[in-house]
Design an enzyme around this catalytic site. Sequence first.
Site, PDB file in Angstrom:
ATOM      1  CB  CYS A   1     -19.226  92.187  34.599  1.00  0.00           C
ATOM      2  SG  CYS A   1     -19.445  91.693  32.874  1.00  0.00           S
ATOM      3  CB  THR A   2     -16.910  87.973  33.748  1.00  0.00           C
ATOM      4  OG1 THR A   2     -16.117  89.087  33.322  1.00  0.00           O
ATOM      5  CG2 THR A   2     -17.937  87.655  32.667  1.00  0.00           C
TER       6      THR A   2
END
Length: 208
Positions: free
Chosen positions: A102-103
């Site tokens: 993800c981030t």
Amino acid sequence: MQIAIVLYEGFTALDAIGPYQTLSPLPDAETVFVAENPGPVSDDSGTLTVVAKKALTEVPRPDLVVVPGGPPENVGRQMRNEAMLGWLRAADATSTWTTSVCTGSLLLAAAGLLTGRRATTHWLSLESLKEFGAEPTGERVVFAGKYVTAAGVSSGIDMGLTLAGRIAGGTYAQGIQLMTEYDPQPPYDAGSPEKAPAELVAKFRNGG
């Protein structure tokens, strides 16, 4: 093989636990949760706590690094945290694999590790990768040499299984998949912006 899964206040739980579940069964694996300071670390809901057994400085040369993501404000704080960025650079210098979910890829990018490389992240944050010289792609799991990035949250499970196959072979990775009974049959076909209803995509692009 030492696997270091990085924690920080406000991380997304499945980003860390998905790879933990799929990578920790690897042969001779030692999996350790690490944070700037050892102790309990709360996830982004504030209701789940994972204990970091060691400080970043106690794990200077992991073989495999996993960096989970989190909401923008939480990841943003870490993107300005030189203790975190410095450790990522130092650990990457000797790691066999440097990965994110993800981030978490924004942390790798902020540390200068994804410059000129193809990478992915949560679909809402793809454009942010460009700011750090990375080449964003909407693929679910991206290999760029030793750098492996996964898209949003649940894709960390796919990343872990794919990497397990690279490390220990496809049959071993299939055994991990079987024992975790990872056989997705989602009740809705809305797991990507290309598939989800347009009004939902617009809602989240506009801040939810």
